[in-house]
Design an enzyme around this catalytic site. Structure first.
Site, short mmCIF file in Angstrom:
data_model
loop_
_atom_site.label_atom_id
_atom_site.label_comp_id
_atom_site.label_asym_id
_atom_site.label_seq_id
_atom_site.Cartn_x
_atom_site.Cartn_y
_atom_site.Cartn_z
N CYS A 113 4.78 61.03 -31.18
CA CYS A 113 5.49 60.29 -30.12
C CYS A 113 4.78 58.99 -29.74
O CYS A 113 5.37 58.11 -29.12
CB CYS A 113 5.69 61.16 -28.90
SG CYS A 113 6.66 62.64 -29.26
N HIS A 245 7.29 56.50 -22.86
CA HIS A 245 7.83 57.47 -23.82
C HIS A 245 8.74 58.42 -23.05
O HIS A 245 8.41 58.89 -21.97
CB HIS A 245 6.70 58.23 -24.49
CG HIS A 245 7.16 59.40 -25.30
ND1 HIS A 245 8.19 59.29 -26.22
CD2 HIS A 245 6.77 60.71 -25.32
CE1 HIS A 245 8.39 60.47 -26.77
NE2 HIS A 245 7.55 61.34 -26.24
N ASN A 275 14.05 63.51 -26.16
CA ASN A 275 12.80 62.99 -26.71
C ASN A 275 13.01 62.65 -28.19
O ASN A 275 13.11 63.54 -29.03
CB ASN A 275 11.70 64.06 -26.55
CG ASN A 275 10.35 63.60 -27.08
OD1 ASN A 275 10.25 62.59 -27.78
ND2 ASN A 275 9.32 64.36 -26.76
N1 COA Z 1 16.26 77.45 -20.65
C1 COA Z 1 15.99 78.42 -19.77
N2 COA Z 1 14.79 78.97 -19.60
C2 COA Z 1 13.79 78.49 -20.36
C3 COA Z 1 13.99 77.46 -21.31
C4 COA Z 1 15.28 76.94 -21.44
N3 COA Z 1 15.57 75.95 -22.29
N4 COA Z 1 12.81 77.19 -21.91
C5 COA Z 1 11.90 78.01 -21.37
N5 COA Z 1 12.50 78.80 -20.45
C6 COA Z 1 11.90 79.85 -19.62
C7 COA Z 1 10.62 80.38 -20.19
O1 COA Z 1 10.91 81.37 -21.17
C8 COA Z 1 9.96 80.95 -18.96
O2 COA Z 1 10.52 82.20 -18.70
P1 COA Z 1 9.61 83.45 -18.21
O3 COA Z 1 9.00 82.97 -16.91
O4 COA Z 1 10.59 84.52 -18.07
O5 COA Z 1 8.59 83.62 -19.29
C9 COA Z 1 10.39 80.01 -17.86
O6 COA Z 1 11.53 79.29 -18.36
C10 COA Z 1 9.32 79.02 -17.44
O7 COA Z 1 8.78 78.46 -18.62
P2 COA Z 1 7.73 77.33 -18.55
O8 COA Z 1 7.33 76.95 -19.95
O9 COA Z 1 6.65 77.67 -17.58
O10 COA Z 1 8.62 76.16 -17.92
P3 COA Z 1 8.15 74.76 -17.43
O11 COA Z 1 8.53 74.56 -16.03
O12 COA Z 1 6.74 74.44 -17.84
O13 COA Z 1 9.07 73.79 -18.29
C11 COA Z 1 8.98 72.41 -20.22
C12 COA Z 1 9.00 73.83 -19.68
C13 COA Z 1 8.93 72.47 -21.73
C14 COA Z 1 10.23 71.68 -19.76
C15 COA Z 1 7.71 71.68 -19.65
O14 COA Z 1 6.57 72.49 -19.84
C16 COA Z 1 7.50 70.37 -20.29
O15 COA Z 1 8.28 69.48 -20.13
N6 COA Z 1 6.36 70.20 -20.98
C17 COA Z 1 6.06 68.97 -21.67
C18 COA Z 1 6.87 68.93 -22.91
C19 COA Z 1 6.85 67.60 -23.57
O16 COA Z 1 6.99 66.60 -22.93
N7 COA Z 1 6.69 67.64 -24.89
C20 COA Z 1 6.76 66.51 -25.70
C21 COA Z 1 5.50 65.77 -25.70
S1 COA Z 1 5.67 64.30 -26.62
#
Ligand code: COA
Length: 318
Positions: A113, A245, A275
């Site tokens: 990215c 980004h 993204n």
């Molecule tokens: N829909 C519904 N539930 C979802 C889901 C989706 N698409 N994806 C994950 N979950 C669930 C998980 O399974 C978890 O459930 P559990 O508590 O029963 O285990 C719950 O939601 C919380 O998951 P978590 O990973 O803690 O959520 P979060 O608030 O951290 O959000 C992201 C997840 C991925 C949105 C967040 O971590 C994020 O944006 N991270 C950075 C990602 C990024 O920018 N990557 C690219 C870098 S270039």
């Protein structure tokens, strides 16, 4: 003194729109969950047979038109991509051939990215060192090809697209500074674990430890913004536009807050594009230029983080 200035911009998105509701019909998710955690509402997905080079070509042609340069005047082609058409030749060579450019250097940059920030920085160094007069710099991706469409924690995040700029030698400062970083110790946080040398020519899929990536992104970008301002002896208020980004609206908002910037000074496309990895910054930049928000003379901060981990910024006067 020779500087490198952006002469023109372009972008291209595949036609097919995939909404959060569409994804909710195949994995256990909802529009409400995806919008509240990421800000993403929809993304574009390349059609069957539509490749990264196809998207790159459309964006590049638009950037050439906007710059007033002919393809024959381009003396360096760099494509930032994580999803090249082939292992080799590089997508930059494929693109060069499509555009009828023969002879000058053409290569791909793989910094996920942060790829466009790396590529733009490399082009700037070529120009400032002398010799190169006009560089075509493209960020292009078909992330849909390496997404695990059964993994709800990642498949809702990514999209396909391309953005491009033509950068030219100038007496006026364009790119003011750039700051590139990487730390491979964090390689497992965000990765495609199968690659040609590890396991043969099978294609892997994206895996991510989302929470840790989120925390690393906010921390590294916070430090990066401070580093960029200090290097230019600038204050937060000297920056007119933030072109981040486009991974997650909450990460973008945290960086804007760090800079004391209102969200109407931030170019946001994550809601419509998701993204798009190396394509996200040039796509967002082109959208801000084309709708008239980013004007000649404006100071623009581009910043990115991604797999590697890699992170970096470019500060420029458009
Ligand atoms: N829909 C519904 N539930 C979802 C889901 C989706 N698409 N994806 C994950 N979950 C669930 C998980 O399974 C978890 O459930 P559990 O508590 O029963 O285990 C719950 O939601 C919380 O998951 P978590 O990973 O803690 O959520 P979060 O608030 O951290 O959000 C992201 C997840 C991925 C949105 C967040 O971590 C994020 O944006 N991270 C950075 C990602 C990024 O920018 N990557 C690219 C870098 S270039």
């Amino acid at each position: 003194m020779t500087y490198a200035r952006i002469l023109g911009t372009g972008s291209f998105l595949p036609a097919r729109v995939v909404t959060n509701a569409d994804l909710a019909s195949t994995v256990d998710t909802s529009d409400e969950w995806v919008v509240s955690r990421t800000g993403i509402r929809e993304r574009r997905i390349a059609g069957p047979g539509e490749t990264t080079c196809d998207l790159a070509e459309r964006a590049a042609r638009q950037a050439l038109d906007a710059s007033g340069c002919l393809a024959s005047e381009i003396d360096l082609v760099i494509v930032a991509t994580t999803t090249p058409d082939r292992v080799f030749p590089g997508t930059a060579c494929l693109l060069q051939e499509r555009l009828g450019i023969h002879g000058p250097a053409a290569f791909d940059v793989q910094a996920v990215c942060t790829g466009f920030v790396y590529a733009l920085t490399i082009a700037e160094k070529f120009i400032r060192a002398g010799g190169t007069k006009r560089a075509l710099v493209v960020g292009a991706e078909t992330m849909s090809r390496i997404v695990d469409w059964n993994d709800r924690s990642t498949c809702v995040l990514f999209g396909d697209g391309a953005g491009a700029v033509v950068v030219g030698a100038s007496n006026e400062p364009g790119i003011l500074s750039s700051h590139l970083h990487a730390d491979g110790a964090y390689k497992e946080l965000l990765t495609v674990s199968t690659g040609v040398s590890e396991r043969g020519p099978a294609t892997g899929r994206i895996t991510m430890r989302g929470n840790e990536v989120f925390r690393m992104a906010v921390t590294t970008l916070d430090a990066l913004v401070g580093e960029t301002l200090a290097a230019n002896n600038m204050k937060q208020t000297d920056i007119r536009w933030l072109v981040p980004h486009q991974a997650n609206i909450r990460i973008i908002a945290a960086t804007a807050k760090r800079l004391g910037m209102a969200m109407d000074q931030v170019i946001v496309t994550v809601d419509r594009h998701g993204n798009t990895s190396a394509a996200s910054i040039p796509l967002a930049f082109d959208s801000g230029v084309r709708d008239g928000r980013i004007q000649r003379g404006d100071v623009v901060l581009m910043e990115a983080f991604g797999g590697g981990l890699t992170w970096g910024s470019v500060l420029l006067r458009y």
